[in-house]
Design a protein around this motif. Structure first.
Motif, PDB file in Angstrom:
ATOM      1  N   LYS A   1     -50.254  36.526 -10.975  1.00  0.00           N
ATOM      2  CA  LYS A   1     -51.480  35.710 -10.954  1.00  0.00           C
ATOM      3  C   LYS A   1     -52.121  35.737  -9.564  1.00  0.00           C
ATOM      4  N   LEU A   2     -51.289  35.544  -8.533  1.00  0.00           N
ATOM      5  CA  LEU A   2     -51.818  35.519  -7.168  1.00  0.00           C
ATOM      6  C   LEU A   2     -52.366  36.876  -6.744  1.00  0.00           C
ATOM      7  N   SER A   3     -51.651  37.941  -7.116  1.00  0.00           N
ATOM      8  CA  SER A   3     -52.013  39.276  -6.643  1.00  0.00           C
ATOM      9  C   SER A   3     -53.210  39.868  -7.378  1.00  0.00           C
ATOM     10  N   ASN A   4     -53.697  39.181  -8.381  1.00  0.00           N
ATOM     11  CA  ASN A   4     -54.880  39.649  -9.101  1.00  0.00           C
ATOM     12  C   ASN A   4     -56.007  38.627  -9.087  1.00  0.00           C
ATOM     13  N   SER A   5     -55.899  37.642  -8.183  1.00  0.00           N
ATOM     14  CA  SER A   5     -56.898  36.575  -8.154  1.00  0.00           C
ATOM     15  C   SER A   5     -58.230  37.026  -7.563  1.00  0.00           C
ATOM     16  N   ILE A   6     -58.207  37.984  -6.638  1.00  0.00           N
ATOM     17  CA  ILE A   6     -59.445  38.492  -6.034  1.00  0.00           C
ATOM     18  C   ILE A   6     -59.518  40.008  -6.186  1.00  0.00           C
ATOM     19  N   ILE A   7     -58.489  40.681  -5.684  1.00  0.00           N
ATOM     20  CA  ILE A   7     -58.409  42.140  -5.784  1.00  0.00           C
ATOM     21  C   ILE A   7     -57.334  42.484  -6.805  1.00  0.00           C
ATOM     22  N   LYS A   8     -57.716  43.067  -7.896  1.00  0.00           N
ATOM     23  CA  LYS A   8     -56.788  43.273  -9.013  1.00  0.00           C
ATOM     24  C   LYS A   8     -55.979  44.561  -8.841  1.00  0.00           C
ATOM     25  N   ASP A   9     -55.038  44.502  -7.892  1.00  0.00           N
ATOM     26  CA  ASP A   9     -54.226  45.693  -7.648  1.00  0.00           C
ATOM     27  C   ASP A   9     -52.730  45.393  -7.628  1.00  0.00           C
ATOM     28  N   GLY A  10     -52.336  44.161  -8.001  1.00  0.00           N
ATOM     29  CA  GLY A  10     -50.918  43.836  -8.056  1.00  0.00           C
ATOM     30  C   GLY A  10     -50.279  43.639  -6.702  1.00  0.00           C
ATOM     31  N   LEU A  11     -51.084  43.438  -5.670  1.00  0.00           N
ATOM     32  CA  LEU A  11     -50.591  43.180  -4.316  1.00  0.00           C
ATOM     33  C   LEU A  11     -51.314  41.945  -3.786  1.00  0.00           C
ATOM     34  N   ILE A  12     -50.624  41.136  -2.992  1.00  0.00           N
ATOM     35  CA  ILE A  12     -51.275  39.948  -2.435  1.00  0.00           C
ATOM     36  C   ILE A  12     -51.917  40.307  -1.102  1.00  0.00           C
ATOM     37  N   HIS A  13     -53.233  40.198  -1.067  1.00  0.00           N
ATOM     38  CA  HIS A  13     -53.980  40.434   0.167  1.00  0.00           C
ATOM     39  C   HIS A  13     -54.155  39.114   0.904  1.00  0.00           C
ATOM     40  N   LYS A  14     -54.529  39.196   2.172  1.00  0.00           N
ATOM     41  CA  LYS A  14     -54.626  37.986   2.993  1.00  0.00           C
ATOM     42  C   LYS A  14     -55.598  36.968   2.405  1.00  0.00           C
ATOM     43  N   GLU A  15     -56.709  37.443   1.856  1.00  0.00           N
ATOM     44  CA  GLU A  15     -57.685  36.521   1.265  1.00  0.00           C
ATOM     45  C   GLU A  15     -57.072  35.763   0.083  1.00  0.00           C
ATOM     46  N   GLU A  16     -56.295  36.469  -0.716  1.00  0.00           N
ATOM     47  CA  GLU A  16     -55.647  35.840  -1.872  1.00  0.00           C
ATOM     48  C   GLU A  16     -54.586  34.852  -1.420  1.00  0.00           C
ATOM     49  N   PHE A  17     -53.891  35.202  -0.351  1.00  0.00           N
ATOM     50  CA  PHE A  17     -52.850  34.335   0.208  1.00  0.00           C
ATOM     51  C   PHE A  17     -53.467  33.030   0.708  1.00  0.00           C
ATOM     52  N   HIS A  18     -54.559  33.137   1.448  1.00  0.00           N
ATOM     53  CA  HIS A  18     -55.261  31.959   1.956  1.00  0.00           C
ATOM     54  C   HIS A  18     -55.709  31.073   0.803  1.00  0.00           C
ATOM     55  N   LEU A  19     -56.377  31.681  -0.169  1.00  0.00           N
ATOM     56  CA  LEU A  19     -56.983  30.924  -1.254  1.00  0.00           C
ATOM     57  C   LEU A  19     -55.955  30.284  -2.177  1.00  0.00           C
ATOM     58  N   ALA A  20     -54.958  31.059  -2.570  1.00  0.00           N
ATOM     59  CA  ALA A  20     -53.999  30.584  -3.567  1.00  0.00           C
ATOM     60  C   ALA A  20     -52.962  29.614  -3.004  1.00  0.00           C
ATOM     61  N   LEU A  21     -52.433  29.921  -1.832  1.00  0.00           N
ATOM     62  CA  LEU A  21     -51.352  29.103  -1.298  1.00  0.00           C
ATOM     63  C   LEU A  21     -51.839  27.988  -0.377  1.00  0.00           C
ATOM     64  N   PHE A  22     -53.005  28.190   0.238  1.00  0.00           N
ATOM     65  CA  PHE A  22     -53.488  27.192   1.187  1.00  0.00           C
ATOM     66  C   PHE A  22     -54.851  26.625   0.800  1.00  0.00           C
ATOM     67  N   ARG A  23     -55.333  26.994  -0.408  1.00  0.00           N
ATOM     68  CA  ARG A  23     -56.541  26.410  -0.987  1.00  0.00           C
ATOM     69  C   ARG A  23     -57.808  26.658  -0.172  1.00  0.00           C
ATOM     70  N   ASN A  24     -57.828  27.650   0.671  1.00  0.00           N
ATOM     71  CA  ASN A  24     -59.043  27.918   1.419  1.00  0.00           C
ATOM     72  C   ASN A  24     -59.065  29.362   1.892  1.00  0.00           C
ATOM     73  N   LYS A  25     -60.227  29.794   2.344  1.00  0.00           N
ATOM     74  CA  LYS A  25     -60.384  31.158   2.854  1.00  0.00           C
ATOM     75  C   LYS A  25     -60.593  31.166   4.370  1.00  0.00           C
ATOM     76  N   LYS A  26     -60.616  29.988   4.980  1.00  0.00           N
ATOM     77  CA  LYS A  26     -60.930  29.951   6.405  1.00  0.00           C
ATOM     78  C   LYS A  26     -59.817  30.593   7.230  1.00  0.00           C
ATOM     79  N   THR A  27     -60.230  31.193   8.332  1.00  0.00           N
ATOM     80  CA  THR A  27     -59.276  31.833   9.228  1.00  0.00           C
ATOM     81  C   THR A  27     -58.469  30.773   9.960  1.00  0.00           C
ATOM     82  N   ASN A  28     -57.174  30.941   9.968  1.00  0.00           N
ATOM     83  CA  ASN A  28     -56.306  29.977  10.631  1.00  0.00           C
ATOM     84  C   ASN A  28     -55.080  30.716  11.143  1.00  0.00           C
TER      85      ASN A  28
END
Length: 235
Positions: A62-89
């Motif tokens: 679910k996480l690895s296909n939330s933005i880029i559907k390639d079966g890998l978790i990208h940084k944007e997906e990590f920010h959004l899914a696990l930390f509820r935001n896309k802001k740089t931190n």
């Protein structure tokens, strides 16, 4: 190669399938080959059971296909899914970098499981302390320096939306170095850090996620439908 089946010919609901069946079904309906992870091998050396690794695979997909559907978790997906935001931190970036053990800019499933295992309630304290040390060792020099600690404290406060005065931040940094820098060289090495967290267990409080203790309670369907039993893992 798997045969291609039109979606309308598939009679079973994906909700009734275990992870292996669901991925196989996806492969058949999309005419693609999908390699399943080796759940038993990935579970080995972690506190997770095979059933729990299978449950994590569903979460990972679910996480690895939330933005880029390639079966890998990208940084944007990590920010959004696990930390509820896309802001740089800085804090989020450092956690992502530590999960990305191969350093290729994405998180693969085995990296996801093994990194999460550090946060398991049954993971050794040494592993938690080691992960936390790397988190603060921003320049990867093998030492935590004063400015690195301050940067991370500020990032943690920002991530938590907490506002405290700069004097209070300096007090946190000074107090930490007063206790941890026993060699007095204005940097904290791994040995000093281990002793510091041993005397101040609250430092590792956020290194334990209680719900990882029994993922099958979060994903009960995978206990019912799992193909791999704990007896299989021991055998």
């Amino acid at each position: 190669m798997m045969g291609c089946l039109p979606t309308k010919q598939v009679g079973r609901s994906t909700h009734s399938l275990n992870p292996r069946e669901a991925v196989a079904l996806a492969a058949e309906t999309s005419c693609e080959n999908v390699d399943l992870p080796d759940f038993v091998n990935i579970a080995t050396g972690t506190p997770f059971t095979v059933n729990e690794v299978e449950a994590l695979y569903d979460l990972f997909r679910k996480l690895s296909n939330s933005i880029i559907k390639d079966g890998l978790i990208h940084k944007e997906e990590f920010h959004l899914a696990l930390f509820r935001n896309k802001k740089t931190n800085l804090f989020v970036d450092r956690v992502f970098d530590l999960f990305d053990q191969k350093g290729n800019g994405v998180i693969e499933f085995d990296e996801f499981v093994r990194s999460l295992s550090v946060f398991h309630p049954d993971a050794p304290e040494e592993q938690k302390a080691g992960f936390a040390f790397k988190l603060y060792d921003l320049r990867q020099t093998g030492f935590i320096e004063r400015h690195e600690l301050k940067e991370m404290v500020l990032a943690l406060l920002d991530e938590s939306d907490l506002n405290i005065t700069s004097d209070a931040v300096e007090m946190i940094v000074d107090r930490t170095f007063d206790q941890a820098d026993t060699k007095g060289d204005e940097r904290i090495d791994q040995e000093e850090w281990n002793e510091f967290v041993k005397n101040n267990p609250y430092v590792l409080r956020n290194m334990t996620l209680p719900y990882l203790k029994d993922l099958t309670m979060v994903f009960p369907s995978f206990v019912i439908h799992s193909e791999v039993s704990e007896a299989d893992m021991v055998a």
